[in-house]
Scaffold this motif. Structure first.
Motif, PDB file in Angstrom:
ATOM      1  N   ARG A   1     -13.706   0.766   2.503  1.00 60.40           N
ATOM      2  CA  ARG A   1     -13.917  -0.382   1.620  1.00 60.40           C
ATOM      3  C   ARG A   1     -12.846  -0.398   0.527  1.00 60.40           C
ATOM      4  O   ARG A   1     -12.348   0.633   0.087  1.00 60.40           O
ATOM      5  CB  ARG A   1     -15.302  -0.311   0.965  1.00 60.40           C
ATOM      6  N   LEU A   2     -12.542  -1.613   0.075  1.00 58.20           N
ATOM      7  CA  LEU A   2     -11.432  -1.750  -0.859  1.00 58.20           C
ATOM      8  C   LEU A   2     -11.723  -1.161  -2.226  1.00 58.20           C
ATOM      9  O   LEU A   2     -10.809  -0.733  -2.929  1.00 58.20           O
ATOM     10  CB  LEU A   2     -11.063  -3.227  -0.997  1.00 58.20           C
ATOM     11  N   PHE A   3     -13.008  -1.094  -2.606  1.00 54.27           N
ATOM     12  CA  PHE A   3     -13.245  -0.567  -3.943  1.00 54.27           C
ATOM     13  C   PHE A   3     -12.907   0.922  -4.018  1.00 54.27           C
ATOM     14  O   PHE A   3     -12.566   1.432  -5.087  1.00 54.27           O
ATOM     15  CB  PHE A   3     -14.674  -0.848  -4.446  1.00 54.27           C
TER      16      PHE A   3
ATOM     17  N   PHE B   1      -6.607  -6.573  -4.716  1.00 48.22           N
ATOM     18  CA  PHE B   1      -6.701  -6.793  -3.270  1.00 48.22           C
ATOM     19  C   PHE B   1      -7.076  -8.223  -2.930  1.00 48.22           C
ATOM     20  O   PHE B   1      -7.531  -9.000  -3.764  1.00 48.22           O
ATOM     21  CB  PHE B   1      -7.753  -5.862  -2.670  1.00 48.22           C
TER      22      PHE B   1
ATOM     23  N   GLU C   1     -10.339   2.145  -2.315  1.00 56.12           N
ATOM     24  CA  GLU C   1      -8.879   2.088  -2.430  1.00 56.12           C
ATOM     25  C   GLU C   1      -8.482   1.833  -3.887  1.00 56.12           C
ATOM     26  O   GLU C   1      -7.554   2.463  -4.407  1.00 56.12           O
ATOM     27  CB  GLU C   1      -8.353   0.937  -1.571  1.00 56.12           C
ATOM     28  N   ALA C   2      -9.221   0.908  -4.505  1.00 52.95           N
ATOM     29  CA  ALA C   2      -8.909   0.587  -5.899  1.00 52.95           C
ATOM     30  C   ALA C   2      -9.097   1.817  -6.774  1.00 52.95           C
ATOM     31  O   ALA C   2      -8.311   2.084  -7.683  1.00 52.95           O
ATOM     32  CB  ALA C   2      -9.802  -0.551  -6.383  1.00 52.95           C
TER      33      ALA C   2
ATOM     34  N   ILE D   1      -3.090  -2.351  -8.360  1.00 48.39           N
ATOM     35  CA  ILE D   1      -3.150  -3.288  -7.235  1.00 48.39           C
ATOM     36  C   ILE D   1      -4.370  -4.187  -7.372  1.00 48.39           C
ATOM     37  O   ILE D   1      -5.390  -3.785  -7.928  1.00 48.39           O
ATOM     38  CB  ILE D   1      -3.181  -2.519  -5.890  1.00 48.39           C
TER      39      ILE D   1
ATOM     40  N   LEU E   1      -1.159   4.491  -1.197  1.00 44.80           N
ATOM     41  CA  LEU E   1      -2.480   4.431  -0.579  1.00 44.80           C
ATOM     42  C   LEU E   1      -2.366   4.779   0.896  1.00 44.80           C
ATOM     43  O   LEU E   1      -3.241   5.399   1.476  1.00 44.80           O
ATOM     44  CB  LEU E   1      -3.097   3.048  -0.756  1.00 44.80           C
TER      45      LEU E   1
ATOM     46  N   ARG F   1       0.829  -1.204   0.000  1.00 45.67           N
ATOM     47  CA  ARG F   1       0.000   0.000   0.000  1.00 45.67           C
ATOM     48  C   ARG F   1       0.865   1.256   0.000  1.00 45.67           C
ATOM     49  O   ARG F   1       0.466   2.292  -0.523  1.00 45.67           O
ATOM     50  CB  ARG F   1      -0.938  -0.013   1.190  1.00 45.67           C
TER      51      ARG F   1
ATOM     52  N   ARG G   1      -9.803  -4.663 -14.173  1.00 45.72           N
ATOM     53  CA  ARG G   1      -9.761  -3.249 -13.832  1.00 45.72           C
ATOM     54  C   ARG G   1      -8.315  -2.777 -13.703  1.00 45.72           C
ATOM     55  O   ARG G   1      -7.958  -1.685 -14.158  1.00 45.72           O
ATOM     56  CB  ARG G   1     -10.508  -3.014 -12.514  1.00 45.72           C
TER      57      ARG G   1
ATOM     58  N   SER H   1     -15.226  -6.989  -1.128  1.00 43.76           N
ATOM     59  CA  SER H   1     -15.354  -5.556  -0.877  1.00 43.76           C
ATOM     60  C   SER H   1     -14.541  -4.741  -1.875  1.00 43.76           C
ATOM     61  O   SER H   1     -14.541  -3.521  -1.815  1.00 43.76           O
ATOM     62  CB  SER H   1     -14.964  -5.225   0.560  1.00 43.76           C
ATOM     63  N   SER H   2     -13.862  -5.403  -2.816  1.00 42.75           N
ATOM     64  CA  SER H   2     -13.034  -4.602  -3.710  1.00 42.75           C
ATOM     65  C   SER H   2     -13.775  -4.156  -4.965  1.00 42.75           C
ATOM     66  O   SER H   2     -13.215  -3.460  -5.797  1.00 42.75           O
ATOM     67  CB  SER H   2     -11.743  -5.334  -4.067  1.00 42.75           C
ATOM     68  N   LEU H   3     -15.035  -4.574  -5.101  1.00 42.03           N
ATOM     69  CA  LEU H   3     -15.838  -4.104  -6.230  1.00 42.03           C
ATOM     70  C   LEU H   3     -17.052  -3.348  -5.680  1.00 42.03           C
ATOM     71  O   LEU H   3     -17.739  -3.848  -4.793  1.00 42.03           O
ATOM     72  CB  LEU H   3     -16.314  -5.286  -7.074  1.00 42.03           C
ATOM     73  N   ASP H   4     -17.306  -2.155  -6.224  1.00 44.41           N
ATOM     74  CA  ASP H   4     -18.453  -1.379  -5.746  1.00 44.41           C
ATOM     75  C   ASP H   4     -19.744  -2.118  -6.081  1.00 44.41           C
ATOM     76  O   ASP H   4     -20.022  -2.394  -7.251  1.00 44.41           O
ATOM     77  CB  ASP H   4     -18.460   0.005  -6.414  1.00 44.41           C
TER      78      ASP H   4
END
Lengths: 425, 442, 305, 313
Positions: C192-194, B206, C196-197, B204, B77, B72, B281, B211-214
């Motif tokens: 939330r990670l999104f 994750f 961060e992305a 990056i 980040l 990070r 992405r 939780s990494s996709l909205d």
């Protein structure tokens, strides 16, 4: 030189389903498993294969909206009763073998899919209906009825296992809730996956241990309870047990919490210990410590262990025998050495190859194509058929029976049942 | 005729894709009514590591060792609190930079002699005189001039007057030179707008695909988010009519999904598929470098194998460079060319894969390897694991951080911190006792 | 038939489009399957249409006095559905006109609180640091302080009691809930990670706030607003009951109740029906809010009021 | 225990700025009133002399911060000015307040008691009977109860028990304990409904947790699992909102006291509003605000006492 191994737990045709608004999920679909005394048996599979559900079903703690639909779980049967039961089962098996393939599908509850009506709902039979369907000259038909009628949730007095009171007396699924409570924690005990969520956060370690010990061993004297608690905390090799006793779970590290969990599980000297992913939430060095501890302590207490995990390495090191589960079914069962040497079921072989092994670097890992099937859809045949490279027509239609390919090595696959060559389908 | 010379010249001209120099990240620990800072979590405590173009560097360690923070911090980040993160820097610049840094620390300690000033001047002259260093010509001239004055002053030239006395001038010139280089090459010294362009080149993936996709975005929007920020994809190198939609279609195919997935929402996908979307992405802006932060630890074994293979294929196809972070040494081994092992915010061992596994020197690495369960019952070894647990990173042990759990620890381990030293074969280790003979592990 | 199919097609297209349209379709689709939402919406629709149609409905004017003997204190009958009050006014008519005031106050007060709350909540979440510290302190203060009491004190102190005063008083007292919600949500979403992305792709804070944070606050805000209208109506009627709110002769439910209280023994209907009107309206908004909460975001169950 | 004490001290310190802000808002109320601030503090039709004295006393010619200081200073000494309303004219506000304080405390205490002793068991019961008839009826009942405005509920109760059944006195304090029943019920029921709903959802959440399954797997009886472990965990969210509950009660007390003519601070406040008796209204607001702050403080401490995880923070 096969020594007689005494079984602790025998599961027959266990089926557990979840009734959701969207449909019925069959989490366990006819599990057969025998656990012998003083052995540790590993259950391996991926997410959703039903390995944890097996544990919850044994303890009869299947969460809502799930239900154990059918099957038997015989716990600590007497030798004589068991041999009688095995005889019944052999008779039924023999009868089943004689059936033409098309009828096998219809009848046999344990090894085949349940009969369904046109809308796909499971059919339930009355006794006379079953008798009509079953050729009269075949005696063991009554055993078939056992399974079918268990589906109907009542045990008619004519079937052998159902009628045999001595046999039924060992079936955990026939027991009262009070009896089950006396079994849980005392005779069969469980270790949970995530120690951070599986310990009550608002009671101290001591309080939680005292509660279990006093419940199952009838000790109410505080001083004696405390000494027991300290003893068991020392057994799991917690440094400074006096301090730990007064601490709340959130004040301990992950590894310590898991040790407390093991202490809780072993506090009443259970004859069967079920460890559900005991090290998944832990770091690898801590995992090694906990696994060593588990092995040692289980051996020391003289207990039997069912170790549930997704990590092939963990079972390879810890277990004597291994069951591979897939989509709610046991697809292969063998001793640890045998399984890793001669993986027989295509899924087992695929799993072993997909696992990156230390010191054996490959350019490309072999993969199992596709994903786990939707457990809401019924599969009349083999559950692995969609992902299997060697699937044939019969795999799609008939559920493979469990066969012994090598001594003590069982597999459920048509490549070995002879079913693949069966053109009567 | 002079192949050796050529080779060394090549090395000197080589551009290092990413190098961290003494990178640190401290998180303040606050307590009390007024949020008084009572200490710091030393999440990353002086990490220096270099990653070559096209390679995969594996980073292993247990939870809380700071491996995720390293990733990070490289992406800014959580910007590092100290140190330098170089991106696409010529090796000569880096080497000079490190020399200058060591000279500066000498000056700071007040131990510098005139010889050091001369060395400084030489180094600055070499650095700013070369074409490899991409700094504006005016600044180069300035700095070379400064270096020249320092050299003359150190040599005893009195004609320059008091203002050029090397003792005062050298630290100033050093700071100027270091800042100049950092501003040009370091991610953590970039301006906002420059940073935005760099972002397209470092991406990056994750750990947690959930939780990494909205949850409110369709796959198409998720994959195309980069284009909304940086404008449509560059079409110069591609066909002329190469629009955003085509590029998204291409990306989604590259990660093994199909076009009809594009209009769906993340919750309709399995964990492995979500990870593929996240990968698409990350690839959208054609990055050079991707940080993979435990990309498969939430996945099942059979799906993990699929994703790992995909990562490999993409790397070959696009010449990507990976930093592969994981707690699972077997997965890291499978993916990486070199492996760095972290413990409590520090890199304690770094070596090529085979070297590390067969010839681990640090007791912690040895324990880590020994702790991994081998899926083969023939190796039913009595495990020689380690006792105890990782100490708190708020107040890490003095000396070697591993000494409270180490079987080899002597008195010096409790007081002197071991440095990462090169022991040959590209193998680095930070241990006072690395020479201690160990029984073979596997 | 074709109309319906076309509508269906349109809805499906929106459903696939993501973003706001998809959210709306989703809301309609899932809401229509939830009994609480359906009942709540029906009640609210009836109340709103009554209020809107008050001038054209064939009912007696709300302020028409009938002081002749026998015209006041009439029991409910076919001529006066809910009877008449001490001044001979038709209770039903006054309730219908009262609905205008209650709904107006409820909606406007919530709208203003929403604006204040969202602005402050987003500001706190966006800037963080010192700004956040000050704003969240203020939010907490207003949050712990009961809105009704604050509105009462404000209403008592403010220049002239009346509709505007009530709306202002309620808005000032009620915004903290919205602010808390938006701030909490924006802090949670930023973790939330999104997000961060998105940062890793180079998105700036403004973009993150408006494309990721705000849309993810939408669901709880809608739930909260619905329950907020119910609260605002309660506060308004309580204030009117205590004589601080809407002033007579304007018809307000709280005031009707207050004036009916005196005659509770002889003419209970004067007090009972306004109460019933309040009850049904609040029930409608609460049902809608609770139902939407179940539909949109089951995790919000812990939220209160 | 040491960490608990430290926690309490920290919370007490944090309450100071809250108190200062609250008093500041109350102080600013004076400037919201129309016209010259003296008009709000001086009795109607008073002489220029009296007005000057009041102006002098509260330092109304001083700069605002000095005025605030004066206000605080007098507040600390219990001086809230004198009433200017009809019937209580020239009586010190503090005297009026202290006469009524006990009545309000009794009302709120019994109301709180009713709401928790009703709400918690009902909530647990409903959770254990999730989606069964009993649960559904409780949920409908609480939904309706919560939607009932308290003044209307009070009137209905009066109508039923005092007018039609004639079991309980209509209003006042002469009947002793029988007088408090209806006001306390009116005050408690709405919050009981809220507590029930909250307790239910919290319990449902808790019994889904791993540790509940873990406890069951140890053979612990269902009663102990629910009433010992489940309840202690499930009650935590309810405790966190006790502070809010007290705020709700303070607001509710004003209305209920007015409906039942219960001589508490709420009734004093309403009468003050009707009589445009600003000093009394201000005094009541301050006392009620202190109730709220104290209630929140108590709730925080209680929470830390029950949940060991909070104290660390």
């Amino acid at each position: 030189m096969t020594t007689y191994k005494k079984p602790v737990l025998e599961i027959r045709g266990l089926k557990t389903q979840f009734f959701l608004r969207e449909g019925t999920v069959t989490a366990l679909d006819g599990i057969d498993l025998t656990v012998y005394e003083n052995e540790s048996i590993g259950m391996v599979g991926e997410t959703g294969c039903g390995k944890s559900m097996t544990a919850f079903s044994i303890l009869r703690l299947v969460p809502h909206p799930g239900r154990i639909e059918s099957g038997n779980i015989f716990f600590k049967e007497s030798e004589e009763v068991r041999s009688r039961r095995l005889r019944y089962e052999a008779e039924a098996q023999a009868w089943y073998e004689r059936q033409p393939l098309s009828k096998k599908k219809e009848y046999f509850a344990t090894y085949g899919p349940r009969p369904r009506d046109r809308k796909g709902r499971e059919m339930r039979f009355t006794r006379s209906e079953v008798e009509k369907m079953t050729p009269p000259e075949i005696a063991p038909h009554k055993l078939v009825m056992t399974y079918l009628s268990l589906l109907a949730k009542k045990i008619p007095d004519s079937d052998k296992i159902g009628k045999d009171a001595a046999l039924r007396a060992y079936d955990l699924l026939n027991k009262s809730h009070d009896y089950m409570r006396s079994v849980r924690g005392k005779k069969i005990s469980m270790i949970f996956q995530d120690p951070t969520t599986a310990l009550d956060p608002v009671f101290t370690v001591g309080q939680q241990l005292r509660e279990v010990i006093s419940l199952h061993q009838g000790i109410y004297n505080r001083a004696e309870l405390d000494s027991r608690v300290l003893k068991i905390l020392r057994l799991v090799r917690l440094a400074a047990p006096e301090t730990v006793m007064k601490q709340y779970p959130h004040e301990l590290s992950g590894g310590m919490k898991q040790r407390v969990m093991i202490a809780l599980a072993l506090s009443c000297g259970p004859s069967l210990l079920i460890a559900d992913e005991p090290t998944t939430a832990l770091d690898v060095t801590i995992q090694a410590q906990v696994l060593n501890l588990l092995k040692e302590v289980v051996r020391g207490v003289g207990s039997t262990m069912i170790l549930i995990t997704h990590n092939l390495g963990v079972v390879a090191e810890t277990c004597d025998r291994i069951c591979i589960m897939y989509a709610g079914r046991i697809v292969e069962e063998a001793t640890a050495a045998e399984l890793f040497e001669k993986p027989t079921h295509p899924y087992t072989a695929g799993l072993l190859n997909a696992f990156p092994k230390l010191g054996e670097r490959k350019d490309e890992l072999s993969v199992i194509k596709g994903t786990v099937p939707d457990l809401m859809l019924p599969f009349p045949g083999c559950a692995f058929v969609e992902r299997c490279e060697r699937a044939t027509d019969v795999c799609r239609k008939v559920r493979p029976r469990r066969v012994e390919v090598y001594p003590d090595h069982f597999v459920s696959c048509h490549l070995f049942t002879g079913g693949a060559n069966d053109n009567r389908v | 005729m002079t192949t050796a010379y050529d080779a060394s010249e090549k090395v000197r001209d080589e551009v290092v894709l990413l190098e961290t120099v003494n990178m640190k990240k401290l998180f303040p620990v606050k307590k009390g009514v007024f949020g008084r800072v009572v200490g710091h979590v030393h999440a990353v405590d002086g990490v220096s590591v270099s990653i070559r173009r096209g390679e995969t560097l594996g980073l292993v360690g247990e939870s809380g060792c700071g491996k995720t923070t390293v990733g990070r911090a490289i992406l800014m980040l959580t910007p590092p609190s100290d140190g330098y993160v170089f991106f696409e820097t010529p090796r000569i610049v880096l080497e000079s930079f490190k020399v200058l840094q060591s000279i500066r620390s000498k000056f700071r300690q007040g131990k510098a002699a005139a010889a050091d000033a001369v060395r400084l001047a030489d180094e600055m002259g070499r650095l700013f005189g070369s074409a490899g260093c991409d700094v504006s010509d005016d600044r180069k001239k300035d700095l070379c001039g400064m270096a020249d004055k320092i050299r003359r002053s150190a040599a005893g030239d009195k004609s320059l007057g008091d203002s050029a006395k090397w003792r005062e001038a050298a630290p100033e010139a050093l700071d100027d030179a270091l800042t100049e280089v950092a501003k040009r090459y370091c991610i953590n010294f970039k301006e906002k707008t420059e940073m935005k362009h760099l972002r397209a080149r470092i991406q990056i993936v994750f750990q947690d695909p959930y939780s990494s996709l909205d949850p409110r975005f369709t796959v198409e929007r998720i994959v195309g988010e980069g284009f909304r920020i940086h404008g449509p994809p560059a079409s110069a190198s591609k066909d002329v009519k190469f629009g955003e939609t085509e590029r998204i279609h291409q990306l989604i195919e590259q990660v093994g999904l199909s076009h009809d997935h594009l209009s769906r929402l993340p919750h309709e996908f399995s964990g492995g598929q979500k990870q593929r979307i996240a990968l698409a992405r990350a690839l959208a802006l054609e990055p050079d470098f991707i940080v993979l932060d435990e990309p498969t630890s939430a996945l099942d074994v059979s799906v993990q194998a699929q994703v790992l293979n995909l990562l490999r294929r993409l790397q070959d196809k696009f010449g990507l460079t990976y930093l592969f972070i994981s707690h699972d040494l077997s997965v890291v081994e499978h993916m990486s060319d070199r492996i760095a092992v972290m413990y409590l915010g520090k890199i304690i061992e770094l070596a090529p894969v085979r070297e590390l596994l067969s010839n681990a020197k640090h007791p912690y690495t040895q324990a880590l390897i020994a702790s991994i369960p081998i899926p083969d019952p023939k190796f039913k070894k009595v495990r020689k694991g380690i006792e105890g647990e990782v100490p708190s990173p708020i107040d890490p042990p003095k000396g070697c951080r591993f000494h409270p759990r180490c079987g080899l620890a002597g008195r010096e381990c409790k007081t002197i911190e071991p440095l990462l030293v090169d022991i040959g074969n590209g193998h680095f280790v930070a241990c006072h006792h690395w020479d201690y003979k160990v029984p073979p592990l596997l | 038939m074709t109309m319906r199919r076309r509508l269906n097609d349109q809805l499906t297209r929106w459903k696939m489009s993501g973003g706001a349209k998809q959210f709306v379709v989703d809301l309609l689709e899932r809401g229509s399957r939830n009994a609480m939402v359906v009942v709540g919406v029906s009640i609210i629709t009836i109340m709103i249409s009554l209020a809107l149609l008050a001038p054209v409905l064939p009912i007696a004017p709300p302020n028409e006095l009938h002081l002749e003997l026998g015209e006041n204190f009439q029991t409910p009958s076919s001529r006066h559905w809910f009877g008449t009050d001490s001044l001979g006014r038709d209770v039903f008519s006054r309730l219908v006109w009262g609905a205008r005031i209650s709904l107006l106050v409820g909606t406007l007060a919530v709208l203003f609180s929403l604006l204040i709350g969202m602005t402050l909540g987003l500001t706190a979440g966006y800037f963080g640091g010192k700004t956040d510290y000050i704003i969240s302190g203020t939010i907490d203060l207003f949050w712990t302080f009961p809105a009704f009491l604050l509105a009462l004190a404000l209403g008592a102190a403010l220049e002239s009691p009346g509709l505007n005063t009530v709306i202002i008083a309620i808005s000032i007292s009620y915004w903290a809930g919205f602010a808390r919600l938006v701030r909490g949500q924006s802090l949670a979403v930023r973790e939330r990670l999104f997000v961060e992305a998105s940062k890793a792709l180079g998105a700036n804070s403004r973009r993150i706030m408006f494309t990721h944070v705000l849309p993810n606050c939408l669901a709880p805000l809608i739930v909260w607003a619905s329950i907020g209208v119910a609260d605002a109506i309660t506060i308004e009627s309580s204030l009117s009951f205590l004589g601080v709110g809407t002033q007579p002769p304007a018809a307000s439910w709280g005031y009707e109740l207050q004036s009916g209280k005196t005659f509770i023994e002889e003419a209970p209907w004067i007090a009972v029906f306004p109460g019933l009107a309040i009850l049904v309206t609040i029930l409608g908004f609460n049902l809608l809010g609770d139902g939407l909460r179940d539909v949109l975001d089951p995790r919000l169950k812990g939220l209160r009021r | 225990m040491a960490d608990l004490v430290a926690y309490i001290i920290r919370k007490l310190l944090l309450a100071i700025p809250v108190i200062i802000l609250a008093t500041l808002i109350v102080f600013l109320m004076l400037y919201l009133t129309p016209g010259d601030p003296v008009d709000a503090l001086a009795p109607p039709h008073s002489t220029q002399q009296t007005r000057d004295a009041i102006r002098e006393k509260w330092g109304l010619n001083d700069p605002p911060w000095v005025q605030y200081g004066t206000f605080l200073w007098r507040l600390v000494h219990g001086d809230l000015g004198t009433s200017i309303g009809f019937g209580t004219r020239d009586m010190p506000v503090s005297t009026l307040l202290s006469q009524r304080l006990t009545n309000t405390l009794i009302l709120m205490g019994i109301g709180l008691g009713i709401s928790y002793s009703l709400g918690i068991p009902l909530g647990v019961f409903a959770a254990l009977r999730q989606n069964k008839l009993a649960d559904r009826s409780i949920m409908v009942f609480t939904l309706v109860t919560y939607a009932m405005p308290s003044f209307w509920l009070g009137l209905l109760l009066l109508l039923l028990f005092a007018v039609y059944l004639d079991w309980l006195p209509l209003q006042g304090t002469t009947g002793g304990f029988r007088n408090i029943i209806l006001p306390a019920m009116t005050l408690g029921l709405g919050n009981a409904a809220l507590t029930t709903r909250m307790m239910r959802s919290s319990m449902l959440e808790v019994i889904r947790n791993d540790y509940i399954t873990q406890l069951r797997s140890r053979g612990i009886s269902e009663r102990d699992v629910i009433l010992k472990h489940g309840l202690k965990n499930a009650i935590l969210p309810v405790i966190t909102v006790i502070g809010l509950d007290i705020g709700w009660f303070v607001g509710g007390a004003v209305v209920v006291e007015t409906v039942f003519s219960w001589p508490g601070i709420g009734l004093l406040m309403t009468n003050g509003i009707l009589n445009t008796d600003f000093p009394v209204v201000r005094g009541c607001t301050i006392v009620l605000a202190f109730f709220v702050i104290a209630g929140n403080l108590m709730a925080d401490i209680l929470y830390a006492y029950v949940d060991p995880r909070v104290r660390l923070g």
